[in-house]
Structure formats: structure tokens, C-alpha cells
Design a protein around this motif. Structure first.
Motif, PDB file in Angstrom:
ATOM      1  N   ASP A 111      28.800  21.621 -10.569  1.00  0.00           N
ATOM      2  CA  ASP A 111      29.521  20.580 -11.297  1.00  0.00           C
ATOM      3  C   ASP A 111      29.205  19.227 -10.656  1.00  0.00           C
ATOM      4  O   ASP A 111      29.535  18.989  -9.490  1.00  0.00           O
ATOM      5  N   SER A 112      28.563  18.351 -11.417  1.00  0.00           N
ATOM      6  CA  SER A 112      28.152  17.045 -10.875  1.00  0.00           C
ATOM      7  C   SER A 112      29.174  15.942 -11.147  1.00  0.00           C
ATOM      8  O   SER A 112      28.905  14.770 -10.900  1.00  0.00           O
ATOM      9  N   THR A 113      30.347  16.302 -11.653  1.00  0.00           N
ATOM     10  CA  THR A 113      31.385  15.301 -11.923  1.00  0.00           C
ATOM     11  C   THR A 113      31.767  14.584 -10.624  1.00  0.00           C
ATOM     12  O   THR A 113      32.042  15.232  -9.616  1.00  0.00           O
ATOM     13  N   PRO A 114      31.811  13.255 -10.614  1.00  0.00           N
ATOM     14  CA  PRO A 114      32.171  12.520  -9.389  1.00  0.00           C
ATOM     15  C   PRO A 114      33.686  12.502  -9.185  1.00  0.00           C
ATOM     16  O   PRO A 114      34.355  11.505  -9.422  1.00  0.00           O
ATOM     17  N   PHE A 115      34.245  13.624  -8.731  1.00  0.00           N
ATOM     18  CA  PHE A 115      35.693  13.702  -8.527  1.00  0.00           C
ATOM     19  C   PHE A 115      36.154  12.768  -7.422  1.00  0.00           C
ATOM     20  O   PHE A 115      37.236  12.184  -7.495  1.00  0.00           O
ATOM     21  N   PHE A 116      35.350  12.619  -6.380  1.00  0.00           N
ATOM     22  CA  PHE A 116      35.682  11.743  -5.261  1.00  0.00           C
ATOM     23  C   PHE A 116      34.779  10.514  -5.282  1.00  0.00           C
ATOM     24  O   PHE A 116      33.633  10.575  -5.736  1.00  0.00           O
ATOM     25  N   ILE A 117      35.298   9.422  -4.778  1.00  0.00           N
ATOM     26  CA  ILE A 117      34.508   8.197  -4.634  1.00  0.00           C
ATOM     27  C   ILE A 117      34.578   7.739  -3.179  1.00  0.00           C
ATOM     28  O   ILE A 117      35.546   8.041  -2.471  1.00  0.00           O
ATOM     29  N   GLN A 118      33.556   7.039  -2.757  1.00  0.00           N
ATOM     30  CA  GLN A 118      33.548   6.476  -1.418  1.00  0.00           C
ATOM     31  C   GLN A 118      33.592   4.963  -1.532  1.00  0.00           C
ATOM     32  O   GLN A 118      32.797   4.363  -2.251  1.00  0.00           O
ATOM     33  N   TYR A 126      40.039  10.813  -3.823  1.00  0.00           N
ATOM     34  CA  TYR A 126      40.036  11.530  -5.087  1.00  0.00           C
ATOM     35  C   TYR A 126      40.384  10.531  -6.183  1.00  0.00           C
ATOM     36  O   TYR A 126      41.456   9.919  -6.169  1.00  0.00           O
ATOM     37  N   ARG A 127      39.450  10.334  -7.106  1.00  0.00           N
ATOM     38  CA  ARG A 127      39.560   9.239  -8.070  1.00  0.00           C
ATOM     39  C   ARG A 127      40.851   9.300  -8.878  1.00  0.00           C
ATOM     40  O   ARG A 127      41.543   8.299  -9.054  1.00  0.00           O
ATOM     41  N   GLY A 177      44.105  13.807  -2.877  1.00  0.00           N
ATOM     42  CA  GLY A 177      43.617  14.899  -3.712  1.00  0.00           C
ATOM     43  C   GLY A 177      44.486  16.136  -3.712  1.00  0.00           C
ATOM     44  O   GLY A 177      44.131  17.143  -4.329  1.00  0.00           O
ATOM     45  N   ILE A 178      45.622  16.086  -3.004  1.00  0.00           N
ATOM     46  CA  ILE A 178      46.510  17.243  -2.941  1.00  0.00           C
ATOM     47  C   ILE A 178      47.651  17.028  -3.926  1.00  0.00           C
ATOM     48  O   ILE A 178      48.493  16.148  -3.721  1.00  0.00           O
ATOM     49  N   PRO A 179      47.710  17.801  -5.009  1.00  0.00           N
ATOM     50  CA  PRO A 179      48.783  17.609  -5.986  1.00  0.00           C
ATOM     51  C   PRO A 179      50.123  18.104  -5.439  1.00  0.00           C
ATOM     52  O   PRO A 179      50.173  18.908  -4.496  1.00  0.00           O
ATOM     53  N   ILE A 321      44.429  24.466 -10.094  1.00  0.00           N
ATOM     54  CA  ILE A 321      43.121  25.111 -10.096  1.00  0.00           C
ATOM     55  C   ILE A 321      42.048  24.130  -9.620  1.00  0.00           C
ATOM     56  O   ILE A 321      41.094  24.508  -8.932  1.00  0.00           O
ATOM     57  N   LEU A 322      42.208  22.860  -9.960  1.00  0.00           N
ATOM     58  CA  LEU A 322      41.249  21.852  -9.511  1.00  0.00           C
ATOM     59  C   LEU A 322      41.265  21.732  -7.991  1.00  0.00           C
ATOM     60  O   LEU A 322      40.221  21.530  -7.366  1.00  0.00           O
ATOM     61  N   PHE A 323      42.436  21.885  -7.385  1.00  0.00           N
ATOM     62  CA  PHE A 323      42.521  21.852  -5.919  1.00  0.00           C
ATOM     63  C   PHE A 323      41.662  22.961  -5.309  1.00  0.00           C
ATOM     64  O   PHE A 323      40.928  22.729  -4.340  1.00  0.00           O
ATOM     65  N   LEU A 324      41.742  24.161  -5.866  1.00  0.00           N
ATOM     66  CA  LEU A 324      40.916  25.265  -5.360  1.00  0.00           C
ATOM     67  C   LEU A 324      39.437  24.949  -5.503  1.00  0.00           C
ATOM     68  O   LEU A 324      38.617  25.354  -4.670  1.00  0.00           O
ATOM     69  N   LYS A 325      39.098  24.230  -6.532  1.00  0.00           N
ATOM     70  CA  LYS A 325      37.700  23.886  -6.819  1.00  0.00           C
ATOM     71  C   LYS A 325      37.159  22.843  -5.843  1.00  0.00           C
ATOM     72  O   LYS A 325      35.991  22.900  -5.435  1.00  0.00           O
ATOM     73  N   LEU A 326      37.999  21.900  -5.443  1.00  0.00           N
ATOM     74  CA  LEU A 326      37.527  20.724  -4.717  1.00  0.00           C
ATOM     75  C   LEU A 326      37.743  20.767  -3.213  1.00  0.00           C
ATOM     76  O   LEU A 326      37.176  19.942  -2.491  1.00  0.00           O
ATOM     77  N   TYR A 327      38.547  21.701  -2.710  1.00  0.00           N
ATOM     78  CA  TYR A 327      38.909  21.684  -1.293  1.00  0.00           C
ATOM     79  C   TYR A 327      38.485  22.955  -0.566  1.00  0.00           C
ATOM     80  O   TYR A 327      38.500  24.053  -1.126  1.00  0.00           O
TER      81      TYR A 327
END
Length: 505
Positions: A111-118, A126-127, A177-179, A321-327
Motif C-alpha cells: 500500500d503506497s498511500t502516504p498515511f504518515f508525513i514528515q 499520522y496525517r 496515530g493511536i486512535p 484495523i488501520l492501527f494494526l496495519k500501520l504500527y
């Protein structure tokens, strides 16, 4: 003199050829590197008639897409990523003319979605959970250098200097990024989780009978999080009677075109031996077949990808579910606390339904032997491969659940159909969850069913005292249903509440 000029021209030509060769090598190398990141064959790219156009676009984007950017410059990227997601969702797969949709493989891609930004200040945020407009507040937070916010629930990578992001309400942690449903969960390692550079892929497995409205709600809730939906349909009911392939027909007639590119269709064409006499055999077999057939057809699977299995009436909320995906850093297996309701979201039941629903693909294979029904049970610690798998991870594996009894992380809507749908569930139910109300003629009377819906009563004659609900309350129902209130009103407000009670005949 002439020979001198000729010699110079030859040297110039050689230099030009040399430079052209270098340029060609550079372009090909760059294309190879870029396409490798996107899982596209170089030969396929070079053979495309639009290669030169793509290359020009690629070079034009290099100089703005890679450097760190500040909050004020993220809006264009945010819009671009959503445009890409919208275009991707319009991809429609061709239907196989030979009727082999249930045999086709599914290839997983990163998944190339830019969920995080720097940001330029060095923060990785987390955007969606970050207050992009609060740059001044962000600078003030940076000046604190984490001196005032060092609680273990908020600090990730203890002992390291962390540049914090300004979080929106409902989001926590230095990266925002933690809901809330994870922040208030019983995850023991929540203070140590870290963002991944490459998101996991999420595989969501579901058996379907006739829960199509809830299926739409699931697809819209999880569309940008789940990478592939394994959806299993049989030409037999759980009771053993033949049934049409309704879901397959809906795929072919375009009903699910918006999500079709993420569906792996699984066809169960037989009824297990003994399933009619003992309905639990069929109940287990549905999930076993769903997992083994579906996972065997996935290509490109990684051992740390997430496997998630639900019943059709269990809808996880997106953020958990997104948390499991990103962390990284969470333990397994993972349960989900779901808001419980009956007939519709208006009859809210007490407590939550907490079912073990997720684990990594590694745990699915090494502990659960690629059998989804075993994941939903709580005896994993006694299974033959558990200790070996736990030792291989280097950490103690403890179950935890997204959400809590007061922070819902999903919805369980039981018997949530119109009266005709409830009737169909009665006659389709497996022969094991006794009493099997479909065996009683009076229980299948539509007027009787309507009265149960009106009062919130149950087939045994009881009428529980459910708490009052309001459609405005948090986590009342999935957003897609609320956004299409008129279409799904029968699930959102009691359709018989205002009717006068009439004696059933």
C-alpha cells in the motif's frame, strides 16, 4: 590541419555517444528502481506506448515528492492521494467467461498511500490524526522537547528524543496515530508501538448468506484499509438446503463494482459430512474452508500481514484495523469490542461482544494451522505450535482487544434484516444452536416476527429492557448506513414502533 579537425570531430562524437549511453543507463536504472517499488515489471513498462510520457511525468515529480514538507504544503499531496484512491476504486475486473471466478488468484501489493508525513521540523505525523492547521501550536510543542509529556501512554521509543505532533481530538501518541479505541484498550505494549515504513496488508475473511446491506456497510467502512476481502458463498444453507448464489449474481450484475477489485470470491460447492445431523460441524467448516481456500489463492503474502475473520454481522471500525496495519509492537491474537444490537441498531444490548478476530499470517499458519475457526477460540496457548511460535517472536504473546466495554471498536447487529430476511435466516440456520426456532411453524409467521422487531422481544417469549438509544450517539451505526438513512432506515429506526399493537392471529 584537416586531419586535426577530423580527429577532434571523432573525439566529440565519442564523447556524445558515451554521454548518451550514460544517460540511457541512468534512465533505465531509475525506471527499474522506481517500478520495483511499485511491483511493475520493467519490461512491461518499457513495452508500454506511454513510457516516454510517464518518464516525463516521473521526472517532473521527483523534486517535490521526496523532500520533507511542512504542514502548510501537505494539502496538495492529501488531495492527490485521495484522487488516486478514487481512481483505484473504479477499477473493474473482467468476469471470466469460463465461470472460474472462484479459482482466480489475488496478488497483494504494498500500500503506497502516504498515511504518515514528515515535516521540516523532523516530526513524523499520522496525517489524519494530526492538526494540520495548528502549526503555531506545533512549534510550541516542539519547544517543550517532551519535558512535560513523558507518561508511558504517550511516549514511543522510551529514552529517545521524540518530536511530537499536534493531535486532533480522538488521536494520541507522539505521531497522533493511536486512535482512542486503542489508547483506552488493554494493549500492554501501547506505549512502545512504532509506525511502520511500509504498511501491512490486511486480509478480511467473511462468510456470506444474505447479509448484503451489512456487507455494503463493511465494504464502505474498511475500503481503504483492507487490501483483500475473502468472501465465501455456498450453494447450500448452513442447514443443508440448496440455495442460489445471490452474492455471485450481485458481483456479476455490477452491484459491487465499487469494491470488486478487492474481492476474492470463494465458492463452497459441497456440504460437509455430518453437517446436517450436527450443525456445529457445518458452522466450523464454513470458516475452515473460507480460510484454507482463500489464503491458498493469495500471492505475495508476507508473514506479518494481518488476517482478520468476522461473521457477516460483525463490522470492525476502520481506525482500529488501520492501527494494526500501520504500527509495529502490538501483540496477538487481537479481539474487537463490538456494540451489540438486535434486529436493528435501535435495540442496543448491554455490554460488548469481544471476539478474537485478528492475528498475523505467521500466527495463522504456525499456531492455527491456517484454520480461521481456531482463531476465534481462546485455547491458542494449548495448541501445539504456540510455544514454538512465541519463542520465535522473542516476546510474550498476550491477547488483547481493540476498544473496551465503553469504547466500541465495531458493531455486531444480530438478526438485522427486514421480517422476510429474518424468516430466511430461521430456515437457513444450522442444526445445532438449539432451540432451532426455524423448526417451529408459528415462529416463522411474518406478523409474529414483526411483533418481535417492534418490542425487541425474543423467540422464547422474553422481552428484555433495552436502554434507550439515539441515532446521534457516538458509534450508533456504521457511517455508510447513517449517510444513506432513507435507504437503510429499517436498520436505524424501529419500523413498527409507531404502529398500534394488534393481536397476532
Amino acid at each position: 590541419m584537416g586531419r586535426s579537425h577530423l580527429s577532434v570531430r571523432i573525439r566529440i562524437r565519442r564523447h556524445k555517444v558515451f554521454l548518451l549511453c550514460l544517460l540511457g543507463i541512468f534512465v533505465i536504472s531509475f525506471l527499474h528502481y522506481y517500478k520495483a517499488l511499485h511491483n511493475i515489471s520493467l519490461l512491461q513498462e518499457l513495452s508500454s506506448p506511454s513510457t516516454h510520457l510517464k518518464t516525463l511525468k516521473l521526472f517532473s515529480g521527483i523534486f517535490w515528492s521526496f523532500p520533507a514538507t511542512d504542514f502548510n504544503s501537505q494539502n496538495d499531496i492529501y488531495k492527490h492521494s485521495h484522487l488516486k484512491a478514487k481512481l483505484d476504486s473504479n477499477v473493474i475486473l473482467t468476469d471470466p467467461p469460463d465461470g472460474t471466478l472462484h479459482k482466480h488468484p489475488f496478488v497483494l501489493h504494498d500500500d503506497s498511500t502516504p498515511f504518515f508525513i514528515q515535516t521540516k521540523s523532523g516530526a513524523v505525523c499520522y496525517r489524519e490524526g494530526t492538526d494540520m492547521d495548528n502549526s503555531a501550536s506545533h512549534r510550541r510543542l516542539l519547544q517543550h522537547n517532551n519535558k512535560k509529556n513523558t507518561s508511558k501512554d504517550n511516549i514511543i521509543n522510551a529514552g529517545k528524543k521524540v518530536v511530537r505532533c499536534p493531535c486532533q481530538q480522538g488521536w494520541h501518541g507522539p505521531h497522533c496515530g493511536i486512535p482512542t479505541i486503542v489508547y483506552h484498550s488493554n494493549l500492554p505494549s501501547k506505549s512502545k508501538v512504532t509506525p511502520r515504513k511500509v504498511p501491512r496488508r490486511v486480509i478480511n475473511a467473511i462468510n456470506i448468506n444474505h447479509e448484503f446491506d451489512l456487507l455494503h456497510a463493511r465494504f464502505h467502512e474498511l475500503a481503504d484499509v483492507v487490501d483483500v476481502f475473502l468472501v465465501c458463498e455456498s450453494n447450500f444453507t448452513a442447514y443443508g438446503e440448496t440455495r442460489p448464489l445471490y452474492f455471485l449474481q450481485m458481483i456479476l450484475n455490477g452491484t459491487f463494482d465499487y469494491i470488486k477489485h478487492k474481492i476474492l470470491y470463494i465458492f463452497l460447492d459441497h456440504f460437509p459430512d455430518g453437517g446436517r445431523a450436527d450443525g456445529w460441524i457445518m458452522d466450523d467448516y464454513l470458516r475452515t474452508y473460507l480460510t484454507k481456500n482463500g489464503m491458498s489463492r493469495i500471492q505475495g503474502l508476507k508473514l506479518d500481514d494481518v488476517f482478520l475473520i468476522n461473521d457477516a454481522d460483525e463490522i470492525p471500525v476502520r481506525d482500529g484495523i488501520l492501527f494494526l496495519k500501520l504500527y509495529d509492537g502490538w501483540t496477538e491474537p487481537v479481539g474487537i469490542h463490538m456494540r451489540k444490537s438486535l434486529y436493528g441498531f435501535y435495540w442496543k444490548q448491554f455490554g460488548t461482544l469481544n471476539i478474537l478476530s485478528a492475528c498475523t499470517a505467521a500466527m495463522l499458519f504456525k499456531v492455527y494451522k491456517n484454520d480461521g475457526i481456531l482463531l476465534r477460540r481462546r485455547s491458542y496457548y494449548s495448541m501445539s505450535g504456540f510455544r514454538e511460535y512465541e519463542n520465535s517472536t522473542g516476546r510474550i504473546l498476550l491477547p488483547w482487544a481493540i476498544g473496551s466495554p465503553v469504547h466500541y471498536a465495531g458493531w455486531h447487529c444480530s438478526w438485522c434484516f427486514k421480517p422476510e430476511g429474518i424468516y430466511y435466516k430461521l430456515i437457513s440456520a444450522q442444526n445445532g444452536d438449539f432451540p432451532r426456532w426455524g423448526d417451529y411453524g408459528e415462529k416463522k409467521n411474518l406478523n409474529y416476527i414483526k411483533e418481535l422487531v417492534r418490542t425487541g422481544g425474543w423467540f422464547d417469549g422474553s422481552v428484555p429492557n433495552y436502554p434507550p438509544t439515539d441515532t446521534e450517539e457516538h458509534m450508533y451505526a456504521p457511517k455508510y448506513l447513517l449517510d444513506n438513512y432513507n435507504k437503510y432506515s429499517y436498520l436505524l429506526e424501529n419500523p413498527y414502533a409507531k404502529e398500534k399493537h394488534t393481536k397476532l392471529t
